[in-house]
Motif scaffolding. Structure first.
Motif, PDB file in Angstrom:
ATOM      1  N   ARG A 167      32.593  17.473  -3.405  1.00 26.76           N
ATOM      2  CA  ARG A 167      31.154  17.379  -3.704  1.00 26.76           C
ATOM      3  C   ARG A 167      30.623  18.670  -4.302  1.00 26.76           C
ATOM      4  NH1 ARG A 167      27.977  13.360  -2.101  1.00 26.76           N
ATOM      5  NH2 ARG A 167      28.959  11.709  -0.905  1.00 26.76           N
ATOM      6  N   MET A 168      31.067  19.795  -3.758  1.00 24.28           N
ATOM      7  CA  MET A 168      30.556  21.071  -4.249  1.00 24.28           C
ATOM      8  C   MET A 168      31.061  21.343  -5.668  1.00 24.28           C
ATOM      9  SD  MET A 168      28.690  21.674  -1.761  1.00 24.28           S
ATOM     10  CE  MET A 168      27.946  23.249  -2.053  1.00 24.28           C
ATOM     11  N   GLN A 186      29.889  11.503  10.882  1.00 25.87           N
ATOM     12  CA  GLN A 186      29.374  11.750   9.522  1.00 25.87           C
ATOM     13  C   GLN A 186      29.726  13.162   9.048  1.00 25.87           C
ATOM     14  OE1 GLN A 186      25.137  11.124   9.399  1.00 25.87           O
ATOM     15  NE2 GLN A 186      25.345   9.020   8.729  1.00 25.87           N
ATOM     16  N   LEU A 187      29.502  14.128   9.928  1.00 33.09           N
ATOM     17  CA  LEU A 187      29.720  15.526   9.541  1.00 33.09           C
ATOM     18  C   LEU A 187      31.204  15.809   9.295  1.00 33.09           C
ATOM     19  CD1 LEU A 187      27.188  17.194  11.988  1.00 33.09           C
ATOM     20  CD2 LEU A 187      27.085  17.300   9.489  1.00 33.09           C
ATOM     21  N   THR A 188      32.057  15.232  10.132  1.00 36.79           N
ATOM     22  CA  THR A 188      33.496  15.447   9.973  1.00 36.79           C
ATOM     23  C   THR A 188      33.959  14.920   8.611  1.00 36.79           C
ATOM     24  OG1 THR A 188      33.799  15.266  12.351  1.00 36.79           O
ATOM     25  CG2 THR A 188      35.753  14.987  11.001  1.00 36.79           C
ATOM     26  N   ARG A 208      33.580  17.817   1.377  1.00 41.16           N
ATOM     27  CA  ARG A 208      32.699  18.862   0.843  1.00 41.16           C
ATOM     28  C   ARG A 208      33.248  19.573  -0.409  1.00 41.16           C
ATOM     29  NH1 ARG A 208      32.026  24.192   0.948  1.00 41.16           N
ATOM     30  NH2 ARG A 208      29.898  25.020   1.018  1.00 41.16           N
ATOM     31  N   PRO A 209      34.535  19.995  -0.396  1.00 43.01           N
ATOM     32  CA  PRO A 209      35.021  20.708  -1.592  1.00 43.01           C
ATOM     33  C   PRO A 209      34.826  19.900  -2.867  1.00 43.01           C
ATOM     34  CG  PRO A 209      36.574  20.944   0.206  1.00 43.01           C
ATOM     35  CD  PRO A 209      35.554  19.933   0.660  1.00 43.01           C
ATOM     36  N   ASP A 225      27.898   9.570  16.452  1.00 47.84           N
ATOM     37  CA  ASP A 225      27.753   9.063  15.079  1.00 47.84           C
ATOM     38  C   ASP A 225      27.558  10.216  14.100  1.00 47.84           C
ATOM     39  OD1 ASP A 225      27.994   6.538  16.029  1.00 47.84           O
ATOM     40  OD2 ASP A 225      25.852   6.040  15.933  1.00 47.84           O
ATOM     41  N   LEU A 226      26.729  11.173  14.503  1.00 48.55           N
ATOM     42  CA  LEU A 226      26.480  12.312  13.614  1.00 48.55           C
ATOM     43  C   LEU A 226      27.749  13.153  13.443  1.00 48.55           C
ATOM     44  CD1 LEU A 226      24.622  14.011  11.891  1.00 48.55           C
ATOM     45  CD2 LEU A 226      23.737  15.109  13.962  1.00 48.55           C
ATOM     46  N   GLU A 227      28.512  13.272  14.516  1.00 45.56           N
ATOM     47  CA  GLU A 227      29.763  14.036  14.399  1.00 45.56           C
ATOM     48  C   GLU A 227      30.718  13.366  13.411  1.00 45.56           C
ATOM     49  OE1 GLU A 227      31.830  14.818  18.052  1.00 45.56           O
ATOM     50  OE2 GLU A 227      33.543  15.697  17.013  1.00 45.56           O
ATOM     51  N   ALA A 269      32.060  14.382   6.002  1.00 41.93           N
ATOM     52  CA  ALA A 269      31.401  15.157   4.930  1.00 41.93           C
ATOM     53  C   ALA A 269      32.089  16.502   4.730  1.00 41.93           C
ATOM     54  CB  ALA A 269      29.923  15.360   5.260  1.00 41.93           C
ATOM     55  N   THR A 270      32.622  17.077   5.806  1.00 42.62           N
ATOM     56  CA  THR A 270      33.312  18.371   5.684  1.00 42.62           C
ATOM     57  C   THR A 270      34.584  18.223   4.852  1.00 42.62           C
ATOM     58  OG1 THR A 270      32.499  18.961   7.873  1.00 42.62           O
ATOM     59  CG2 THR A 270      34.264  20.320   6.967  1.00 42.62           C
ATOM     60  N   VAL A 271      35.325  17.156   5.120  1.00 45.68           N
ATOM     61  CA  VAL A 271      36.565  16.918   4.364  1.00 45.68           C
ATOM     62  C   VAL A 271      36.235  16.685   2.885  1.00 45.68           C
ATOM     63  CG1 VAL A 271      38.530  15.355   4.100  1.00 45.68           C
ATOM     64  CG2 VAL A 271      37.753  16.016   6.391  1.00 45.68           C
TER      65      VAL A 271
END
Lengths: 192, 196
Positions: B22-23, B11-13, B19-20, B7-9, B15-17
């Motif tokens: 969001r930042m 979420q992180l995957t 991320r640009p 589940d965490l993976e 969030a990584t996509v």
């Protein structure tokens, strides 16, 4: 779950993740998730806290990807630095922070009993693996070779003796002493 | 049963996509907040100067003070609207990107160079790589320019295949071919990642 599907070094995975590759950060996560969870569980004794800290550690790592500098050290050292900061924050505030997860749009994962068991088992297995590896590396070279050949590579005592240029009795003694040392190391591990 | 690690993976995957985006939004918010503070300070300073010099509508001294407060309160709104978003073109322009053709297919390096130039990159040498048998495009970097390389890679990201080019440190020979000024080196392979 393992990282066998992606052989790229951590530095490349982080650079690709910075470019937006979820697959790359997923591989980085799979490679280190259990070690980070074991690190937190050994210091909090609570599976839910360890899970929250693990999630917060990776969310913070993801958030600060652009601040990782390969010239200042390996990614795993950087990741453990983040983990230590999250742990210190827990001790300071009495609760696991969730700021990085919120900024990254990640909800808190509530774990049921089975999932808590999974976290404890995975972290425990990782601790044992690390202890065994470190214990194995710390064995005297003759015992390490004997244990590796006899136990890991499954050679019989005669073959190990021939390869080592000593008698079978000596090999048996080396294997026995090496395994005793490893058992003692595991037995002495602080329960978490 | 929930699987915490899986589940965490996930979420992180995701969030990584994401991320640009969001930042960029976070930077824009920080920039707007900073601009608002600066504007408030400037407005406050100007108001104070007006009050002290007596050039304003109020008389010298205390009567001008409420006016200053009012300006400071109203200042943030135009500042938020005026805050510019983070400009990728300007960011790509901070360093030199060389493009080496790592394939025998003609025009590939020039095509990638043109594509990056349109995005605002400062293009250095565009020439042939020592190895011209490469299928994939790879982005390499001189020491200290990993994040610049990642930024370039982001511009070459393949939306359809959801794949970014591999990013790795440049070898000595790649840097020699690319030139000393090149911070980032794109080794253009036979497969174009993003259609220019």
């Amino acid at each position: 779950m393992d990282a066998a599907g992606d052989a790229r070094p951590d530095t490349e995975l982080l650079a690709a993740a910075l470019a937006g590759s979820g697959e790359a950060f997923g591989a980085f996560y799979r490679r280190h998730a259990r070690r980070i969870t074991a690190f937190h569980l050994a210091r909090t004794s609570e599976a839910q806290d360890a899970a929250d800290l693990t999630a917060e550690t990776f969310a913070a790592a993801l958030e600060s990807l652009d601040r990782y500098d390969p010239l200042r050290g390996e990614p795993v050292a950087w990741l453990f630095g983040i983990a230590r900061h999250r742990l210190l924050a827990l001790h300071r505030r009495g609760a696991v922070e969730d700021r990085a997860r919120r900024r990254m749009g990640m909800a808190r994962l509530e774990l049921d009993d089975a999932a808590l068991d999974q976290v404890e088992s995975a972290a425990g297995a990782e601790l044992i693996r690390v202890e065994l590896r470190e214990g194995f590396d710390a064995l005297p070279p003759d015992q390490r070779d004997a244990v590796a050949l006899r136990i890991l590579l499954d050679h019989d005592y005669a073959e190990v003796a021939a390869a080592s240029g000593v008698s079978e009795a000596v090999v048996r003694k080396r294997v026995s002493r090496g395994l005793s040392t490893l058992r003692a190391r595991l037995a002495g591990r602080t329960p978490s | 049963m929930t699987d915490f690690f899986a589940d965490l993976e996930r979420q992180l995957t995701a969030a990584t996509v994401d991320r640009p985006r969001r930042m960029r939004r976070a930077r824009a918010r920080r920039g707007a907040a900073l601009a608002a503070v600066l504007l408030a300070i400037v407005a406050g300073g100007a108001g104070l100067a007006t009050a002290v010099s007596g050039d304003g509508t109020g008389t010298r001294g205390t009567p001008a003070a409420p006016d200053v407060t009012q300006r400071a309160r109203t200042a943030p709104a135009p500042a938020v609207a005026a805050a510019p978003p983070v400009d990728d073109a300007r960011t790509l322009n901070r360093f030199v990107t060389a493009v080496l053709s790592a394939t025998s297919r003609p025009g590939m390096a020039r095509g990638v160079a043109n594509q990056l130039q349109r995005s605002g990159a400062r293009i250095g040498n565009v020439t042939n790589a020592a190895d011209q048998t490469q299928a994939e495009t790879i982005v390499t970097y001189a020491p200290g320019h990993a994040s610049d390389a990642a930024l370039v890679a982001q511009h070459l990201y393949d939306d359809a295949r959801r794949r970014a080019p591999v990013v790795r440190p440049a070898t000595t020979s790649e840097r020699a071919v690319a030139g000393a000024e090149a911070a980032v080196i794109v080794l253009a392979g036979a497969q174009v990642l993003r259609t220019p």
